[in-house]
Scaffold this active site. Structure first.
Site, PDB file in Angstrom:
ATOM      1  N   ARG A 166     -38.619  -2.304  -3.843  1.00 30.02           N
ATOM      2  CA  ARG A 166     -37.657  -1.781  -4.622  1.00 30.02           C
ATOM      3  C   ARG A 166     -37.785  -0.628  -5.768  1.00 30.02           C
ATOM      4  O   ARG A 166     -37.446  -0.391  -6.502  1.00 30.02           O
ATOM      5  CB  ARG A 166     -36.976  -3.095  -5.438  1.00 30.02           C
ATOM      6  CG  ARG A 166     -36.483  -4.201  -4.718  1.00 30.02           C
ATOM      7  CD  ARG A 166     -35.423  -3.773  -3.942  1.00 30.02           C
ATOM      8  NE  ARG A 166     -34.531  -4.902  -3.428  1.00 30.02           N
ATOM      9  CZ  ARG A 166     -34.956  -5.190  -1.909  1.00 30.02           C
ATOM     10  NH1 ARG A 166     -35.606  -4.659  -1.317  1.00 30.02           N
ATOM     11  NH2 ARG A 166     -34.497  -6.494  -1.721  1.00 30.02           N
ATOM     12  N   SER A 239     -28.568  -8.622  -6.369  1.00 33.10           N
ATOM     13  CA  SER A 239     -29.572  -9.402  -7.246  1.00 33.10           C
ATOM     14  C   SER A 239     -29.764  -8.731  -8.552  1.00 33.10           C
ATOM     15  O   SER A 239     -30.136  -7.413  -8.515  1.00 33.10           O
ATOM     16  CB  SER A 239     -30.860  -9.321  -6.368  1.00 33.10           C
ATOM     17  OG  SER A 239     -30.748  -9.993  -5.130  1.00 33.10           O
ATOM     18  N   GLU A 335     -33.557  -5.734 -11.881  1.00 28.82           N
ATOM     19  CA  GLU A 335     -33.332  -4.652 -10.776  1.00 28.82           C
ATOM     20  C   GLU A 335     -32.539  -3.440 -11.178  1.00 28.82           C
ATOM     21  O   GLU A 335     -32.869  -2.194 -10.943  1.00 28.82           O
ATOM     22  CB  GLU A 335     -32.888  -5.322  -9.518  1.00 28.82           C
ATOM     23  CG  GLU A 335     -33.029  -4.358  -8.446  1.00 28.82           C
ATOM     24  CD  GLU A 335     -32.716  -5.086  -6.964  1.00 28.82           C
ATOM     25  OE1 GLU A 335     -33.356  -6.004  -6.825  1.00 28.82           O
ATOM     26  OE2 GLU A 335     -31.785  -4.579  -6.347  1.00 28.82           O
TER      27      GLU A 335
HETATM   28  C1  LIG Z   1     -23.156  -7.059  -3.713  1.00 30.68           C
HETATM   29  C2  LIG Z   1     -24.530  -6.145  -3.654  1.00 30.68           C
HETATM   30  C3  LIG Z   1     -25.457  -6.581  -2.986  1.00 30.68           C
HETATM   31  C4  LIG Z   1     -26.705  -5.404  -3.044  1.00 30.68           C
HETATM   32  N1  LIG Z   1     -27.573  -5.769  -2.002  1.00 30.68           N
HETATM   33  C5  LIG Z   1     -28.874  -4.948  -2.146  1.00 30.68           C
HETATM   34  C6  LIG Z   1     -29.815  -5.333  -1.162  1.00 30.68           C
HETATM   35  O1  LIG Z   1     -29.647  -6.395  -0.189  1.00 30.68           O
HETATM   36  N2  LIG Z   1     -30.968  -4.750  -1.178  1.00 30.68           N
HETATM   37  C7  LIG Z   1     -31.068  -3.686  -2.070  1.00 30.68           C
HETATM   38  O2  LIG Z   1     -32.039  -2.950  -2.017  1.00 30.68           O
HETATM   39  N3  LIG Z   1     -30.173  -3.370  -3.070  1.00 30.68           N
HETATM   40  C8  LIG Z   1     -28.977  -4.120  -3.042  1.00 30.68           C
HETATM   41  N4  LIG Z   1     -28.000  -3.852  -3.879  1.00 30.68           N
HETATM   42  C9  LIG Z   1     -28.124  -2.787  -4.877  1.00 30.68           C
HETATM   43  C10 LIG Z   1     -27.454  -1.232  -4.437  1.00 30.68           C
HETATM   44  O3  LIG Z   1     -26.884  -1.428  -3.452  1.00 30.68           O
HETATM   45  C11 LIG Z   1     -28.533  -0.279  -3.977  1.00 30.68           C
HETATM   46  O4  LIG Z   1     -29.604  -0.283  -5.030  1.00 30.68           O
HETATM   47  C12 LIG Z   1     -28.002   1.088  -3.711  1.00 30.68           C
HETATM   48  O5  LIG Z   1     -28.743   1.882  -3.203  1.00 30.68           O
HETATM   49  C13 LIG Z   1     -27.456   1.652  -4.945  1.00 30.68           C
HETATM   50  O6  LIG Z   1     -26.742   2.654  -4.733  1.00 30.68           O
HETATM   51  P1  LIG Z   1     -25.680   3.421  -5.301  1.00 30.68           P
HETATM   52  O7  LIG Z   1     -25.143   4.782  -4.699  1.00 30.68           O
HETATM   53  O8  LIG Z   1     -24.672   2.631  -5.696  1.00 30.68           O
HETATM   54  O9  LIG Z   1     -26.377   4.123  -6.815  1.00 30.68           O
HETATM   55  P2  LIG Z   1     -25.946   3.921  -8.125  1.00 30.68           P
HETATM   56  O10 LIG Z   1     -25.823   2.718  -8.568  1.00 30.68           O
HETATM   57  O11 LIG Z   1     -25.019   4.885  -8.564  1.00 30.68           O
HETATM   58  O12 LIG Z   1     -27.376   4.565  -8.870  1.00 30.68           O
HETATM   59  C14 LIG Z   1     -28.543   3.740  -8.794  1.00 30.68           C
HETATM   60  C15 LIG Z   1     -29.834   4.832  -9.462  1.00 30.68           C
HETATM   61  O13 LIG Z   1     -29.897   5.700  -8.419  1.00 30.68           O
HETATM   62  C16 LIG Z   1     -29.669   7.072  -9.167  1.00 30.68           C
HETATM   63  N5  LIG Z   1     -29.284   7.898  -7.976  1.00 30.68           N
HETATM   64  C17 LIG Z   1     -27.983   7.899  -7.319  1.00 30.68           C
HETATM   65  N6  LIG Z   1     -27.696   8.426  -6.646  1.00 30.68           N
HETATM   66  C18 LIG Z   1     -28.579   9.804  -6.512  1.00 30.68           C
HETATM   67  C19 LIG Z   1     -28.801  10.746  -5.865  1.00 30.68           C
HETATM   68  N7  LIG Z   1     -28.058  11.429  -5.036  1.00 30.68           N
HETATM   69  N8  LIG Z   1     -30.160  11.342  -6.382  1.00 30.68           N
HETATM   70  C20 LIG Z   1     -30.935  10.909  -7.182  1.00 30.68           C
HETATM   71  N9  LIG Z   1     -30.626   9.723  -8.086  1.00 30.68           N
HETATM   72  C21 LIG Z   1     -29.451   9.287  -7.644  1.00 30.68           C
HETATM   73  C22 LIG Z   1     -28.993   6.763 -10.178  1.00 30.68           C
HETATM   74  O14 LIG Z   1     -29.001   7.715 -11.211  1.00 30.68           O
HETATM   75  C23 LIG Z   1     -29.324   5.370 -10.577  1.00 30.68           C
HETATM   76  O15 LIG Z   1     -30.458   5.559 -11.463  1.00 30.68           O
HETATM   77  C24 LIG Z   1     -26.649  -4.570  -4.162  1.00 30.68           C
HETATM   78  C25 LIG Z   1     -25.699  -4.229  -4.929  1.00 30.68           C
HETATM   79  C26 LIG Z   1     -24.785  -5.068  -4.738  1.00 30.68           C
HETATM   80  C27 LIG Z   1     -23.555  -4.606  -5.774  1.00 30.68           C
END
Ligand SMILES: Cc1cc2nc3c(=O)[nH]c(=O)nc-3n(C[C@H](O)[C@H](O)[C@H](O)COP(=O)(O)OP(=O)(O)OC[C@H]3O[C@@H](n4cnc5c(N)ncnc54)[C@H](O)[C@@H]3O)c2cc1C
Length: 339
Positions: A166, A239, A335
């Protein structure tokens, strides 16, 4: 001309549904647009925040400066490279789960265990998303990003990304790099991996001893839908705490005191403890307070039940961490990114 909105509500742009605002907000779909808007923000001395799908952040306050969301969704498939697999490049704004389904439709295995993870492709390398025995570090070959302070464009190899559980190079440098494209190596060289315990059990109940990538994806989707709340229905970020990894002797002494403690192997002399089990033992599962709470089916998931805010959620998280430390002598870590 890129449209910049002022005082934009981010309620619909984070999966907790917290109603914080961006001082300025813009969407970009190309590298040129990103360079242009970042230079503009620099000239105005606005700090920049990169937002993806908002599924791994907790908004506890309004965001000063410019929030940039990448909305490009292009998927490019390189000519077939045979046994070495196939390279596909994907724009950062692409929805992760849509990409998984599209690659399976293209008969390119490799991402099936990561089905139904919310968020965007651009954010996936930031925390090296992982689930059911696979992490994207096993599939990523290149990450293309803008270094925001210098305006320089860079390509990162898998090694450059310094992926860990992670975690990655990018996670330590928030808002310094904007990822616009990720390259994956998928296809024949990606052996399917159905061995993760709960996945193997689900496949077995379906009578599948040698499942295809599509069948693995279907099982992962079914398991996730039965265990995790849909963020469109109940605000959450998946999580909320990492499972802590501790020295084996500490795990052993805890196991003597708490025989039910759930543990997993984490390499030589290291043991991963189930944070959910510990939180559950402390009676937090199902708790609802001040508009936030702990999901009734999974103690690792904190929820926005309506009318709450990020500060209430963070206070609850800190209380849980203090209780776990006092009872089990183990420090949990959060996380999602607290903003
Ligand atoms: C129901 C649920 C289940 C999940 N299950 C998992 C799982 O099984 N495994 C897992 O690993 N995660 C899981 N997650 C967490 C999440 O889905 C991941 O971390 C996902 O990659 C976040 O993507 P996002 O586009 O929503 O990022 P955001 O929440 O918008 O951003 C997260 C971080 O990344 C940065 N960021 C976003 N986009 C960029 C970019 N293009 N360039 C540089 N930095 C950037 C942001 O500034 C922030 O710091 C889950 C979340 C939910 C809600």
């Amino acid at each position: 001309m890129i449209n910049i909105e002022k005082n934009k509500s981010l309620k619909g742009y984070n999966t907790f549904g917290f109603n914080q605002r961006a001082e300025y907000y813009a969407e970009v779909s190309t590298d040129d647009q990103l360079s242009e808007i970042v230079a503009y923000a620099k000239a105005k001395s606005w700090p920049v925040f990169i937002l993806g799908g908002g599924s791994n952040i907790v908004l506890t306050q309004d965001i000063a400066g410019l929030v940039i969301r990448m909305v490009g969704t292009q998927v490019n498939r390189a000519p077939n490279t045979g046994e070495a697999g196939e390279l596909i490049t994907v724009a950062a704004g692409k929805n992760w789960h849509e990409l998984v389904l599209e690659t399976l439709q293209m008969s390119l295995p490799g991402l099936e265990n990561l089905s139904l993870i919310p968020g965007t492709v651009g954010a996936a390398p930031v925390q090296n998303i992982g689930a059911y025995g696979v992490e994207i570090k096993d599939r990523v070959t290149r990450v293309h990003a803008l270094h925001i302070p210098s305006g320089e464009w860079l390509d990162f190899s898998r090694e450059d990304c310094a992926f860990a559980y992670r975690h990655s190079f990018f996670k330590d440098k928030p808002n310094q790099y904007a990822i616009t494209e990720v390259e994956f190596n998928l296809g024949t060289q990606c052996a399917t991996n159905p061995s993760y315990t709960s996945l193997a059990e689900h496949l077995s109940t379906r009578g599948l001893s040698n499942p295809t990538a599509v069948e693995i994806s279907q099982s992962v989707i079914a398991i996730r839908e039965s265990r995790l709340p849909d963020p469109n229905v109940l605000g959450n970020a998946g999580s909320f705490f990492h499972n802590p990894v501790v020295p084996a002797d500490l795990a052993q002494s805890l196991k003597l005191r708490y025989p039910g403690l759930v543990t997993f192997d984490a390499g030589p002399e290291r043991v991963k403890l189930s944070a959910a089990w510990m939180i559950d033992q402390l009676g937090y599962k199902g708790l609802s307070r001040g508009g936030v709470g702990v999901y009734h089916q999974q103690a690792l998931v904190l929820t926005h039940n309506g009318g709450g805010n990020g500060c209430a959620l963070l206070a609850l998280a800190e209380e849980i961490m203090a209780e776990v430390a006092a009872t089990f002598g183990v420090q949990l870590s959060i996380e999602p990114k607290i903003v």
